[in-house]
Design a protein around this motif. Structure first.
Motif, PDB file in Angstrom:
ATOM      1  N   SER A   1       1.594  16.646   5.219  1.00  0.00           N
ATOM      2  CA  SER A   1       1.968  17.223   3.935  1.00  0.00           C
ATOM      3  C   SER A   1       1.246  16.550   2.781  1.00  0.00           C
ATOM      4  O   SER A   1       1.363  16.999   1.646  1.00  0.00           O
ATOM      5  CB  SER A   1       3.474  17.088   3.737  1.00  0.00           C
ATOM      6  N   GLY A   2       0.532  15.477   3.033  1.00  0.00           N
ATOM      7  CA  GLY A   2      -0.149  14.765   1.962  1.00  0.00           C
ATOM      8  C   GLY A   2       0.669  13.631   1.390  1.00  0.00           C
ATOM      9  O   GLY A   2       0.193  12.904   0.549  1.00  0.00           O
TER      10      GLY A   2
ATOM     11  N   ARG B   1       0.852   9.702  -5.670  1.00  0.00           N
ATOM     12  CA  ARG B   1       1.108  10.563  -4.522  1.00  0.00           C
ATOM     13  C   ARG B   1       2.585  10.557  -4.166  1.00  0.00           C
ATOM     14  O   ARG B   1       3.312   9.619  -4.512  1.00  0.00           O
ATOM     15  CB  ARG B   1       0.305  10.080  -3.318  1.00  0.00           C
ATOM     16  N   LYS B   2       3.011  11.580  -3.446  1.00  0.00           N
ATOM     17  CA  LYS B   2       4.377  11.613  -2.929  1.00  0.00           C
ATOM     18  C   LYS B   2       4.506  10.550  -1.843  1.00  0.00           C
ATOM     19  O   LYS B   2       3.557  10.311  -1.091  1.00  0.00           O
ATOM     20  CB  LYS B   2       4.717  12.981  -2.362  1.00  0.00           C
TER      21      LYS B   2
ATOM     22  N   TYR C   1      12.023   1.301  -1.584  1.00  0.00           N
ATOM     23  CA  TYR C   1      11.436   1.574  -2.899  1.00  0.00           C
ATOM     24  C   TYR C   1       9.939   1.324  -2.835  1.00  0.00           C
ATOM     25  O   TYR C   1       9.500   0.188  -2.651  1.00  0.00           O
ATOM     26  CB  TYR C   1      12.109   0.701  -3.963  1.00  0.00           C
ATOM     27  N   ALA C   2       9.171   2.420  -2.973  1.00  0.00           N
ATOM     28  CA  ALA C   2       7.722   2.330  -2.832  1.00  0.00           C
ATOM     29  C   ALA C   2       7.051   3.408  -3.675  1.00  0.00           C
ATOM     30  O   ALA C   2       7.697   4.357  -4.125  1.00  0.00           O
ATOM     31  CB  ALA C   2       7.329   2.486  -1.367  1.00  0.00           C
ATOM     32  N   ALA C   3       5.744   3.243  -3.856  1.00  0.00           N
ATOM     33  CA  ALA C   3       4.927   4.225  -4.563  1.00  0.00           C
ATOM     34  C   ALA C   3       3.517   4.144  -4.005  1.00  0.00           C
ATOM     35  O   ALA C   3       3.144   3.157  -3.363  1.00  0.00           O
ATOM     36  CB  ALA C   3       4.930   3.952  -6.066  1.00  0.00           C
ATOM     37  N   ALA C   4       2.739   5.194  -4.261  1.00  0.00           N
ATOM     38  CA  ALA C   4       1.353   5.216  -3.776  1.00  0.00           C
ATOM     39  C   ALA C   4       0.490   6.026  -4.731  1.00  0.00           C
ATOM     40  O   ALA C   4       0.973   6.944  -5.402  1.00  0.00           O
ATOM     41  CB  ALA C   4       1.285   5.801  -2.369  1.00  0.00           C
ATOM     42  N   TRP C   5      -0.800   5.675  -4.756  1.00  0.00           N
ATOM     43  CA  TRP C   5      -1.794   6.360  -5.573  1.00  0.00           C
ATOM     44  C   TRP C   5      -3.085   6.472  -4.773  1.00  0.00           C
ATOM     45  O   TRP C   5      -3.472   5.547  -4.068  1.00  0.00           O
ATOM     46  CB  TRP C   5      -2.105   5.560  -6.841  1.00  0.00           C
ATOM     47  N   GLY C   6      -3.785   7.596  -4.909  1.00  0.00           N
ATOM     48  CA  GLY C   6      -5.124   7.741  -4.356  1.00  0.00           C
ATOM     49  C   GLY C   6      -5.195   7.977  -2.861  1.00  0.00           C
ATOM     50  O   GLY C   6      -4.197   8.017  -2.153  1.00  0.00           O
TER      51      GLY C   6
END
Length: 146
Positions: free
Chosen positions: A10-11, A45-46, A53-58
């Protein structure tokens, strides 16, 4: 770093983020909500953080995990890098001036924030600066980075 994430069809990015409670969960929830839409010129990004608790980019993903343990190798004699008022520990082997994957962790904050930065985004200074305002605003400092 490969164990931390996998990209789903799903990306979205699957991240093994620590499960937290109490104050640590409140701090990390606030941080994730405050993080910027881009880091190192990469769009957010999703994320499937499995209740952490996390996050992502690129792509490849720059991955942030909140509430991680003290990093291996960090002790009273470790050096830290400071960017816009936020101290980061980066193992010496990862700051030798050549592009390598970097695993950097905040220093002297109520909870530890870890960022896995693929070598494509080396050096880490841009990501440090991009994340600094959100970290300063939401993760209380307990001692300065020296």
């Amino acid at each position: 770093m490969a164990l931390l994430l996998t990209a789903a069809c799903s990306g979205s990015v699957s991240v093994d983020a620590p499960t937290l409670a109490g104050t640590a969960a409140q701090v990390c929830r606030s941080l994730v909500r405050t993080l910027p839409d881009s880091v190192a010129d990469q769009p957010r990004r999703k994320v499937d953080d499995h209740g952490g608790y996390a996050a992502a980019w690129g792509d490849p993903a720059i991955v942030l995990r909140c509430g991680v343990p003290t990093p291996k190798g960090f002790d009273a004699f470790a050096t830290c890098q400071v960017a816009n008022g936020v101290g980061w520990y980066i193992p010496e082997s990862q700051i030798q001036g050549r592009p390598v994957d970097v695993l950097m962790t905040t220093v002297g904050r109520r909870v530890n924030v870890e960022v896995a930065l693929p070598s494509q985004y080396f050096p880490p200074a841009t990501a440090m600066v991009d994340l600094a305002a959100a970290v300063r605003r939401t993760v209380p400092q307990t001692r300065p980075c020296v």
